[in-house]
Enzyme design. Structure first.
Site, PDB file in Angstrom:
ATOM      1  N   HIS A 242     -50.666  49.743 -86.989  1.00 56.25           N
ATOM      2  CA  HIS A 242     -49.683  49.693 -85.818  1.00 56.25           C
ATOM      3  C   HIS A 242     -48.559  48.584 -86.117  1.00 56.25           C
ATOM      4  O   HIS A 242     -47.744  48.621 -85.196  1.00 56.25           O
ATOM      5  CB  HIS A 242     -50.469  49.069 -84.543  1.00 56.25           C
ATOM      6  CG  HIS A 242     -51.461  50.067 -83.820  1.00 56.25           C
ATOM      7  ND1 HIS A 242     -50.872  50.992 -82.942  1.00 56.25           N
ATOM      8  CD2 HIS A 242     -52.633  50.558 -84.140  1.00 56.25           C
ATOM      9  CE1 HIS A 242     -51.946  52.042 -82.638  1.00 56.25           C
ATOM     10  NE2 HIS A 242     -52.888  51.704 -83.323  1.00 56.25           N
ATOM     11  N   HIS A 293     -57.143  45.393 -93.209  1.00 54.36           N
ATOM     12  CA  HIS A 293     -57.286  45.779 -91.842  1.00 54.36           C
ATOM     13  C   HIS A 293     -58.055  47.292 -91.667  1.00 54.36           C
ATOM     14  O   HIS A 293     -59.035  47.545 -90.899  1.00 54.36           O
ATOM     15  CB  HIS A 293     -55.839  46.170 -91.548  1.00 54.36           C
ATOM     16  CG  HIS A 293     -55.946  46.906 -89.979  1.00 54.36           C
ATOM     17  ND1 HIS A 293     -56.073  46.211 -88.704  1.00 54.36           N
ATOM     18  CD2 HIS A 293     -55.693  48.195 -89.494  1.00 54.36           C
ATOM     19  CE1 HIS A 293     -56.048  47.183 -87.668  1.00 54.36           C
ATOM     20  NE2 HIS A 293     -55.790  48.266 -88.130  1.00 54.36           N
ATOM     21  N   ASP A 665     -29.661  54.791 -78.059  1.00 60.34           N
ATOM     22  CA  ASP A 665     -28.958  53.286 -77.645  1.00 60.34           C
ATOM     23  C   ASP A 665     -30.025  52.632 -76.824  1.00 60.34           C
ATOM     24  O   ASP A 665     -29.829  51.622 -76.267  1.00 60.34           O
ATOM     25  CB  ASP A 665     -27.673  53.738 -76.692  1.00 60.34           C
ATOM     26  CG  ASP A 665     -28.002  54.488 -75.456  1.00 60.34           C
ATOM     27  OD1 ASP A 665     -29.348  54.999 -75.270  1.00 60.34           O
ATOM     28  OD2 ASP A 665     -27.278  54.787 -74.827  1.00 60.34           O
ATOM     29  N   SER A 667     -31.364  53.113 -73.800  1.00 61.56           N
ATOM     30  CA  SER A 667     -30.918  52.788 -72.480  1.00 61.56           C
ATOM     31  C   SER A 667     -32.165  53.365 -71.539  1.00 61.56           C
ATOM     32  O   SER A 667     -31.906  52.976 -70.282  1.00 61.56           O
ATOM     33  CB  SER A 667     -29.508  53.279 -72.041  1.00 61.56           C
ATOM     34  OG  SER A 667     -29.711  55.097 -72.237  1.00 61.56           O
ATOM     35  N   ASP A 707     -26.905  62.254 -61.084  1.00 63.12           N
ATOM     36  CA  ASP A 707     -26.033  61.480 -61.851  1.00 63.12           C
ATOM     37  C   ASP A 707     -25.718  61.886 -63.268  1.00 63.12           C
ATOM     38  O   ASP A 707     -25.120  61.352 -64.046  1.00 63.12           O
ATOM     39  CB  ASP A 707     -26.408  60.079 -61.942  1.00 63.12           C
ATOM     40  CG  ASP A 707     -27.996  60.146 -62.809  1.00 63.12           C
ATOM     41  OD1 ASP A 707     -28.550  61.046 -63.242  1.00 63.12           O
ATOM     42  OD2 ASP A 707     -28.465  58.856 -62.986  1.00 63.12           O
TER      43      ASP A 707
END
Length: 770
Positions: A242, A293, A665, A667, A707
């Site tokens: 991971h 691991h 980005d 966002s 929007d």
């Protein structure tokens, strides 16, 4: 005489009483054994449900990455879909370390006066590391300036560490080894409370999988890295499967970092990519105990592992790509830096292109570039022909990008490579491919009971290795024990292969509260394991053993019912194959066969049918009524095309992963056009047709505020399945369990310490812990 009769009758009554007592004891014992058997049966199928779905998710993630890698390899650089995903394959682009350090600079980030969290100064001290632990215990957040500074110092340190850490017990007398933590800060805090903070006298080995699934992955990393900087010779960190940015996209760590550090999250994640690639792969204690691991394979070679350039493999999921040589540190800066500075997103990801196969499948060559069939998702059958001049120009630009400062002549680009150079290139590629397999096996493999070594098709990467492979590996390297993690175990640890392989898992309550214990192990100079088991959650102290088992079972069945409902169309077709007369009824035997064929989960469906099928008539199931009982959906999405809706439910995690990739980005918002392209990627991946009209209807449904963009989190939450049976019965079952268990005493011990001797049956010594 009479006295003798009296004694005889008294003896007879006593014999009858003893016989009655014995019969009662036998009945109680029989009942108890049946009860224990039923509980064990329920525990096993609950465990199988959780593990089957977990491993199926890992396999889906690897298949998705394989598919996206194929698109990057075969699509035209100007393709819109290619541009959406190419940035995740940039991990092998190289630049000078000094350039990276400038990119990760924290000095222009101001810490406001109102900031009340911990403030770090470097070099770190033990007191500062301890204060950081306490701050995270109090749910405080470390400022992004200190996060970047701490990560940057960690990266510098890791770059000088070897692939194999070698540790000795002669100085500290005892070393503590911990398994997977998976973002569960509560478990790490409990380990420190029970075992002590890391120090010169208390060294630790943490065996990977620090992140994902839990809510506090970044805090765990920062704590471990802080102590690593303070005690670099006493804290040892192995890489897990991971610690990979591709896996993080699916299992929550990427989302966690971006939510907690919205302004500088992208830089933090990029720096963590570098750090993960530099984490050591193996730790060896006293030349006798190997800590890794995942595990090993029949080809694992510690001498080769010691020489691997581990930082090449930023993601272990993708094999190396055969390509022309580069000139060391003269390569240009990674395009992510260019993105941040100039917002120019070019096709620089061409550098990192290869086809990912299974762990033991060599990538198939695509042939000469001029013969590539370049396709676009809008029309897979169309071939885009590029002129030779365009091809040569593209090659020239890539060569200039890779070898900044070196001007290759047009003649060299056109000329074919000599046979000697070709052979050398092939040998170098084979060497890289062998290195990659070694690392993949270390991070992804699991032990099995049978002899041999076979590809791990359940997880999709690594291998299954048997006792004979363990014996051979230990003999070749003069070792006596392998400690690995990677698998959740109900008791927190488990021996196999004649007690020569130990699986250690430190994240308690991993699937559900009460589902499993966590454990860590202490090793002294005698290398005899001393285990400490625990359940860190406060909620486990409020539930009895029976309540805990019911809660875990309930959670597993809820997840399974969601899987069944999300495969409704396929199941309906399978049921109708058995229902030749269209009566709407099938037998329970046929139901079990159909469910097994559709879901492809290795589960005992005949055993589970009593939990999943509640209403039958003369042994026959009304499957349409059964579907209605399984789950409900929000009324706001009822008008959405059924095929699209089922795809949403069935491939929810895969869709969210693609969204995270498309959201370059970070966002949390994507445009309508990117949303459409995401669905086209998913439809191509699933090999199914999803119409533009269906996608447009979905956009209209989701864009409630008009929007022009879609919030990823809100979208995913809108299509979360609500399990009707789970919702209606949860309160009732817990209430009934509390009524049944009210007179019984609660479990007194939440922590058990076990000293494992050489005998086959370890004797536990329990002690109570907070």
């Amino acid at each position: 005489m009479g006295c003798g009769v009296t004694k005889g009758s008294e003896f007879s009554r006593r014999c009858e009483k003893a016989a009655t007592t014995m019969r009662a004891a036998v009945l109680i014992q029989r009942w108890y054994r049946q009860y224990v058997a039923r509980m064990e049966m329920r525990r096993r199928y609950t465990w199988n449900i959780f593990q089957s779905i977990e491993y199926a998710g890992q396999q889906d993630q690897i298949k998705l990455y394989n598919f996206l890698g194929y698109l990057v390899d075969n699509f035209t650089p100007s393709s819109n879909e290619r541009n959406l995903i190419s940035h995740i394959f940039r991990e092998n682009e190289v630049c000078r370390d000094t350039e990276w350090e400038r990119y990760f600079s924290y000095q222009n980030i101001d810490v406001p006066d109102i900031y009340s969290g911990p403030r770090l100064t470097f070099p770190l001290t033990a007191d500062q590391a301890t204060d950081l632990v306490e701050a995270f215990r109090q749910k405080k957040q470390l400022h992004s300036r200190y996060v970047l500074q701490l990560l940057l110092e960690t990266w510098k340190l890791l770059r000088v560490l070897p692939n194999i850490n070698r540790v000795s017990t002669c100085h500290s007398k005892e070393i503590t080894v911990c398994g997977d933590l998976h973002g569960q800060l509560e478990d790490l805090l409990f380990i420190f409370y029970k075992n002590g903070m890391p120090s010169l006298e208390r060294p630790y080995v943490f065996n990977g999988d620090f992140v994902d699934r839990g809510q506090d992955s970044i805090e765990i990393l920062l704590i471990l890295f802080a102590f690593l900087l303070v005690y670099p010779g006493d804290i040892h960190l192995n890489r897990g499967n991971h610690e990979d940015h591709i896996i993080n996209l699916r299992y929550g760590f990427t989302k966690e970092v971006l939510n907690k550090y919205r302004l500088h999250g992208k830089r933090i994640l990029k720096l963590l990519q570098k750090i993960f690639s530099w984490l050591p792969l193996v730790t060896v204690i006293d030349q006798k105990v190997l800590i890794v691991h995942g595990g090993i394979s029949n080809t694992t070679d510690l001498a080769l592992i010691a020489r691997v350039d581990r930082h090449r493999y930023v993601s272990a999921l993708r094999p190396p790509k055969k390509r022309g040589s580069t000139h060391g540190g003269q390569s240009s800066l990674d395009s992510d830096i260019e993105d941040d500075v100039t917002s120019v997103k070019s096709s620089s990801a061409n550098l990192r292109r290869a086809s990912f196969g299974m762990a033991y499948t060599k990538p198939k060559p695509f042939g000469d570039r001029d013969s590539f069939q370049r396709r676009s998702l809008q029309d897979f059958s169309a071939t885009v022909n590029r002129t030779l001049e365009d091809e040569l120009e593209a090659r020239r630009r890539r060569a200039e990008f890779v070898c900044a400062g070196y001007n290759l002549s047009h003649r060299n680009l056109n000329s074919s490579v000599s046979s000697e150079s070709d052979q050398s290139s092939t040998e170098a590629f084979d060497c890289l491919n062998e290195e990659w397999k070694q690392i993949l096996d270390l991070l992804w493999s699991d032990p099995m009971a049978q002899d041999g070594c076979v590809p791990n098709e359940v997880r999709g990467g690594g291998c299954y290795w048997g006792p004979d492979v363990t014996e051979d590996f230990l003999n070749r390297h003069h070792l006596q024990l392998i400690i690995r993690s990677h698998e959740c175990k109900q008791e927190g640890y488990e021996f196999c292969h004649k007690r020569k392989v130990l699986t250690l898992f430190s994240a308690s309550n991993y699937y559900e509260v009460g589902s499993n214990r966590g454990a860590f192990v202490r090793l002294g100079p005698d290398l005899v394991p001393y285990f400490v088991q625990y359940q860190a959650s406060d909620m486990t102290r409020e539930l009895s053993l029976r309540q805990s088992a019911k809660r875990t079972e309930h959670s597993a069945l809820r997840v399974l019912r969601e899987q069944l409902f999300s495969h409704k169309s396929d199941l309906l077709s399978a049921f109708q194959e058995y229902d030749k007369e269209n009566t709407g009824l099938i037998s329970l035997h046929d139901w079990a066969n159909a469910v097994g064929q559709v879901l492809h989960l290795d589960l005992p469906w005949r055993m589970l049918r009593s939990q999943l099928v509640t209403r039958t008539s003369n042994g026959m199931l009304d499957y349409n009524a059964w579907f209605r009982e399984l789950a409900i959906t929000e009324s706001s999405v009822e008008h959405i095309e059924q095929t699209l809706l089922e795809t949403l439910y069935r491939h929810r995690s895969t869709l969210e992963t693609i969204f995270r990739i498309v959201d370059t980005d970070n966002s949390g918002l994507i445009s309508f056009e990117d949303f459409r392209q995401t669905w086209k990627l998913l439809s191509a991946y699933l090999k199914m047709e999803i119409s533009d009209e269906a996608i447009n209807d979905l956009i209209v449904t989701i864009d409630t505020n008009k929007d022009g963009s879609i919030d990823i989190d809100e979208f995913m939450e809108a299509f979360r399945l609500v399990d009707k049976k789970s919702r209606l019965e949860r309160g009732r079952s817990i209430f009934m369990a509390r009524q049944e268990d009210a007179p019984q005493e609660e479990e007194t011990a939440q922590v058990e310490e076990i000293h494992i001797e050489d005998e086959e049956s370890p004797s536990p010594a329990a002690e109570t812990g907070e």
